[in-house]
Design a protein around this motif. Structure first.
Motif, PDB file in Angstrom:
ATOM      1  N   ASN A 350       0.850  -1.187   0.000  1.00 31.10           N
ATOM      2  CA  ASN A 350       0.000   0.000   0.000  1.00 31.10           C
ATOM      3  C   ASN A 350       0.891   1.244   0.000  1.00 31.10           C
ATOM      4  OD1 ASN A 350      -1.877   2.010   0.354  1.00 31.10           O
ATOM      5  ND2 ASN A 350      -2.372   1.473   2.471  1.00 31.10           N
ATOM      6  N   SER A 352      -0.048   4.297   0.092  1.00 35.94           N
ATOM      7  CA  SER A 352      -0.680   5.420   0.772  1.00 35.94           C
ATOM      8  C   SER A 352      -0.381   5.381   2.259  1.00 35.94           C
ATOM      9  CB  SER A 352      -2.194   5.382   0.566  1.00 35.94           C
ATOM     10  OG  SER A 352      -2.823   6.433   1.283  1.00 35.94           O
ATOM     11  N   LYS A 356      -6.765   1.791   2.636  1.00 31.21           N
ATOM     12  CA  LYS A 356      -7.685   1.885   1.504  1.00 31.21           C
ATOM     13  C   LYS A 356      -9.125   2.075   1.976  1.00 31.21           C
ATOM     14  CE  LYS A 356      -4.900  -0.868  -1.696  1.00 31.21           C
ATOM     15  NZ  LYS A 356      -4.843  -2.072  -2.556  1.00 31.21           N
ATOM     16  N   TYR A 362      -7.389   8.292   1.444  1.00 37.24           N
ATOM     17  CA  TYR A 362      -6.511   7.393   0.691  1.00 37.24           C
ATOM     18  C   TYR A 362      -6.014   8.096  -0.574  1.00 37.24           C
ATOM     19  CZ  TYR A 362      -4.854   3.384  -1.954  1.00 37.24           C
ATOM     20  OH  TYR A 362      -4.074   2.517  -2.680  1.00 37.24           O
TER      21      TYR A 362
END
Length: 540
Positions: A350, A352, A356, A362
């Protein structure tokens, strides 16, 4: 699945042999979470209505703590064990539901001015503290003003703004700049914005309050240092009527006593669970086979934490962004996450800094810098920065295997590009202290719990990893002051894109964990790995 476990096991074994001589002493606990089954096949005990059980009810829940307890002050709480305990004693104006959305708890309702600068909180009436006193605006204002001046997350966000009483049951917050995440900040489980009696807050010493009095379904009874914390049912608890979800909604203490027992050694903690001393326990790859097919045990899969590599921007090397870029270039997120989870089922890549599931925040901006696995680029950046063999100090602890195993894998990746390293191992509480010292470390790799909004990300402020950068501060302010979905998204994308340039921290990924619970435990809710023991019953 077997090949992943064999690979990571052999790799970690080699790393342990190769690097032990370079590491300072510490307790040897290296268990990591693992589970071979799909999450969809794991039963969820929280979905079993407690009221439907006909068995005789027990009176005590026994829950283990995997980390030491430096404090029970909720405003100072940083570690997982602290939050595990205090979230069952104290409450805030808001609490996260299962989707990490802030829901009113001690607040009955609230209003936000059109310009986002004034928040008005109307309090529930008749709510009792554990000492019998009714909660009023004076208690709320005193608690939240101390919280915002104490908690790093709040201090960098609120500035000079303060919470003020407006009658007995209304509190007003007037900000110099608009904020779009106040409710989320008041819900966060670490540096928890707990409400306490005004007199307790005003008597607090710098190292924390000396009485633990909240409004939650359980009240504090005793803390025997390095042994256990004892809570008991609060008979005068005032529940809300909203549906229970996460730490929000209706709560009821269904047992008389709760014992949180310190058990930092993984093997001891698990053997105590098998012996019936605990009602729940975390599961690692070594202990999984003993519980995965037991009909009297259920496994709960829970999104546990995200992992980040934090750079000390005050250290000799990593004050230079080129060194931060070099380390980021070599990172192999899969290897590090496998060192933590031991199976792809318990981690996800991920880019970010948010989950999510947290749709508002996000972002994939800057993701080209994520998980590069590019040692040649890393070596080139080291040459450009003028690396001359200086030792890079990695700060960690062995009290939970997640820190230590991940750090060993990071060490291997750094040494593969010629970086000289040293692993400094401390007990958990000391590690937290060292992390706040400019001259004590260079890199810190660890889990970060419940990333809810950018303002909650410790490594984006000057007091944690020393991210003292004017542009970062400007973008963080813009992201948390934007009004309207489109404006928030644009500002948040700009913030994350710049963070991947500045590199206060490098995102590694998100991890899940399994918790084993006994079939006699009903209604347990976990959020971010933390247990909500309200609405939880146990059979005799």
């Amino acid at each position: 699945m077997k090949s992943y476990r064999q690979t990571i096991g052999l790799t970690l074994a080699a790393l342990l042999l190769a690097f032990t001589a370079a590491c300072s002493d510490g307790p040897d606990t290296t268990g990591t979470a693992a589970a071979p089954q799909d999450a969809s096949t794991a039963a969820d005990p929280a979905s079993t209505p407690v009221a439907e059980t006909n068995a005789a009810q027990g009176t005590t829940i026994k829950y283990p703590l995997s980390q030491s307890l430096p404090t029970l002050d909720p405003h100072l709480s940083l570690g997982g064990s602290n939050a595990t305990v205090v979230l069952n004693i104290f409450e805030g104006l808001f609490a996260f539901n299962e989707n990490y959305e802030p829901i009113p708890m001690l607040a009955e309702s609230f209003d936000v001015s059109e310009d986002g600068r004034t928040y008005t909180f109307r309090l529930r009436q008749g709510v009792k503290f554990h000492n019998g006193k009714e909660m009023t605006a004076a208690d709320v204002a005193a608690s939240l003003n101390r919280w915002k001046d104490t908690a790093p997350r709040a201090k960098s966000s609120f500035g000079e703004a303060s919470f003020k009483e407006d009658g007995d049951y209304t509190v007003v917050l007037e900000l110099n700049d608009p904020k779009n995440d106040i409710q989320a900040q008041l819900s966060h489980v670490l540096n928890f914005a707990a409400i306490m009696p005004k007199e307790i807050v005003e008597a607090a010493a710098p190292d924390g309050v000396t009485e633990y009095i909240g409004t939650g379904p359980f009240k504090f009874v005793e803390w025997k240092n390095d042994q256990y914390v004892h809570l008991a049912k609060f008979d005068d608890y005032q529940a809300v009527t909203a549906e229970a979800s996460g730490f929000s909604g209706k709560k009821e203490a269904l047992v008389q006593d709760v014992y949180f027992t310190l058990a930092t050694d993984n093997a001891t903690r698990f053997s105590s669970f098998l012996a019936g001393e605990f009602d729940a326990v975390d599961v690692n790859q070594d202990t999984l086979p003993q519980v995965e097919n037991d009909p009297n045990i259920t496994l709960i899969k829970d999104l546990s934490s995200d992992f980040n590599l934090v750079f000390n921007k005050k250290s000799e090397l990593f004050a230079d962004v080129k060194y931060r870029q070099a380390v980021t270039a070599v990172l192999d997120a899969d290897q590090i996450l496998l060192a933590v989870a031991s199976t792809p089922e318990l981690y996800r890549l991920n880019p970010s800094y948010m989950y999510k599931e947290n749709a508002q925040w996000y972002s994939e901006a800057g993701s080209e810098s994520y998980n590069q696995k590019n040692p040649d680029k890393a070596k080139q950046l080291l040459d450009e920065a003028g690396y001359a063999g200086q030792t890079v100090r990695l700060l960690t602890t062995k009290e939970t295997g997640t820190f230590y195993n991940a750090t060993l894998m990071l060490q291997s990746q750094l040494e593969s590009i010629g970086v000289k390293t040293q692993v400094d191992i401390y007990d958990y509480a000391t590690m937290l202290t060292k992390r706040g010292e400019e001259g004590s470390w260079d890199l810190y790799l660890g889990p970060f719990l419940v990333p809810s909004t950018p303002s909650q990300l410790l490594y984006l402020n000057p007091t944690y990893g020393f991210a003292d950068d004017a542009r970062l501060a400007e973008l963080l302010k813009a992201a948390t002051s934007a009004i309207g979905e489109d404006n928030i998204k644009q500002a948040n994308d700009e913030l994350q894109a710049y963070e991947w340039e500045y590199l206060a921290a490098a995102k590694i990924g998100d991890t899940y964990k399994y918790t084993a619970i006994r079939s006699d435990l009903n209604g347990l809710t976990l959020l971010g790995g933390f247990p909500n023991l309200a609405n939880t019953s146990v059979k005799e």
